[in-house]
Design an enzyme around this catalytic site. Structure first.
Site, PDB file in Angstrom:
ATOM      1  N   VAL A   8       0.875  -1.170   0.000  1.00  0.00           N
ATOM      2  CA  VAL A   8       0.000   0.000   0.000  1.00  0.00           C
ATOM      3  C   VAL A   8       0.912   1.218   0.000  1.00  0.00           C
ATOM      4  O   VAL A   8       2.063   1.142   0.432  1.00  0.00           O
ATOM      5  CB  VAL A   8      -0.975   0.019   1.204  1.00  0.00           C
ATOM      6  CG1 VAL A   8      -2.026  -1.073   1.072  1.00  0.00           C
ATOM      7  CG2 VAL A   8      -0.248  -0.096   2.522  1.00  0.00           C
ATOM      8  N   SER A   9       0.401   2.341  -0.473  1.00  0.00           N
ATOM      9  CA  SER A   9       1.244   3.523  -0.627  1.00  0.00           C
ATOM     10  C   SER A   9       1.434   4.323   0.660  1.00  0.00           C
ATOM     11  O   SER A   9       2.446   4.981   0.828  1.00  0.00           O
ATOM     12  CB  SER A   9       0.662   4.436  -1.710  1.00  0.00           C
ATOM     13  OG  SER A   9       0.649   3.743  -2.934  1.00  0.00           O
ATOM     14  N   THR A  10       0.439   4.290   1.543  1.00  0.00           N
ATOM     15  CA  THR A  10       0.533   5.112   2.757  1.00  0.00           C
ATOM     16  C   THR A  10       0.144   4.310   3.987  1.00  0.00           C
ATOM     17  O   THR A  10      -0.480   3.251   3.890  1.00  0.00           O
ATOM     18  CB  THR A  10      -0.415   6.334   2.668  1.00  0.00           C
ATOM     19  OG1 THR A  10      -1.763   5.864   2.649  1.00  0.00           O
ATOM     20  CG2 THR A  10      -0.139   7.175   1.438  1.00  0.00           C
ATOM     21  N   GLN A  13      -3.626   3.523   4.438  1.00  0.00           N
ATOM     22  CA  GLN A  13      -4.270   2.478   3.644  1.00  0.00           C
ATOM     23  C   GLN A  13      -4.089   1.121   4.313  1.00  0.00           C
ATOM     24  O   GLN A  13      -3.138   0.906   5.052  1.00  0.00           O
ATOM     25  CB  GLN A  13      -3.670   2.445   2.237  1.00  0.00           C
ATOM     26  CG  GLN A  13      -3.971   3.693   1.442  1.00  0.00           C
ATOM     27  CD  GLN A  13      -3.255   3.687   0.096  1.00  0.00           C
ATOM     28  OE1 GLN A  13      -2.146   3.224  -0.019  1.00  0.00           O
ATOM     29  NE2 GLN A  13      -3.921   4.211  -0.914  1.00  0.00           N
TER      30      GLN A  13
END
Length: 184
Positions: A8-10, A13
């Site tokens: 996941v990017s962050t 998330q």
């Protein structure tokens, strides 16, 4: 051995859905990452690549979890192929152990990259159109013109520091400095 990779990017998330799918298809080990796919430095991906052995199968929920550009995806898959490691993407039904699966990977990867470029171009075009209509993007200023006038007046007193003025307006000192420099 089936090895999963979830990203996941962050931190906001959740990768739970990815983990659930990877577990459901029989992944014995799952490497989890919280980093943007644009980043070349992804420690968990690197760690996974270091431990892969001939005959292993790398599984991802979706292609974009592994890489954001077609070039990066192809580089990774070529590395897997050289080590005789198979690759499966669940959502796109890609299995590179077959010729059709390998072709599908290249086609879907190209389409995904095309889609990202279109989104980027539309975003840039929309921002340019908004600027042409006089709209300014970015955050709202923390200090109003009135606040800047008051801050200037407060700073006329030699006993008052910029840090004190910044605290008074509940902003950081750099924010105060930017507001003051724009006002001159």
């Amino acid at each position: 051995m089936k090895i999963g990779y979830a990203r996941v990017s962050t931190d906001e998330q959740s990768d739970k859905a990815q983990i659930d799918e990877l577990t459901a298809v029989g992944c014995e080990k799952i490497y989890q990452e919280k980093r943007s796919g644009k980043s070349k430095h992804r420690p968990q991906l690197e760690r996974m690549c270091e431990v892969l052995r001939e005959g292993d199968v790398v599984v991802v929920q979706r292609l974009d979890r592994l890489g954001r550009s077609l070039k990066d995806l192809i580089e990774l898959l070529d590395g897997f192929k050289a080590k005789k490691i198979q690759f499966v993407s669940i959502c796109e039904s890609i299995d590179t152990t077959t010729a059709v699966g390998e072709l599908a990977f290249h086609v879907i990867g190209s389409i995904a990259q095309f889609e990202r470029r279109l989104i980027s171009e539309r975003t840039k075009s929309g921002l340019a159109a908004a600027r042409a209509r006089g709209r300014k993007g970015g955050r709202k200023e923390k200090l109003s013109k009135s606040d800047v006038k008051k801050a200037k007046a407060m700073l006329l007193d030699p006993e008052v520091t910029k840090s004190e003025v910044a605290r008074h307006f509940s902003v950081s000192r750099p924010t105060l400095n930017r507001a003051l420099s724009r006002a001159y």
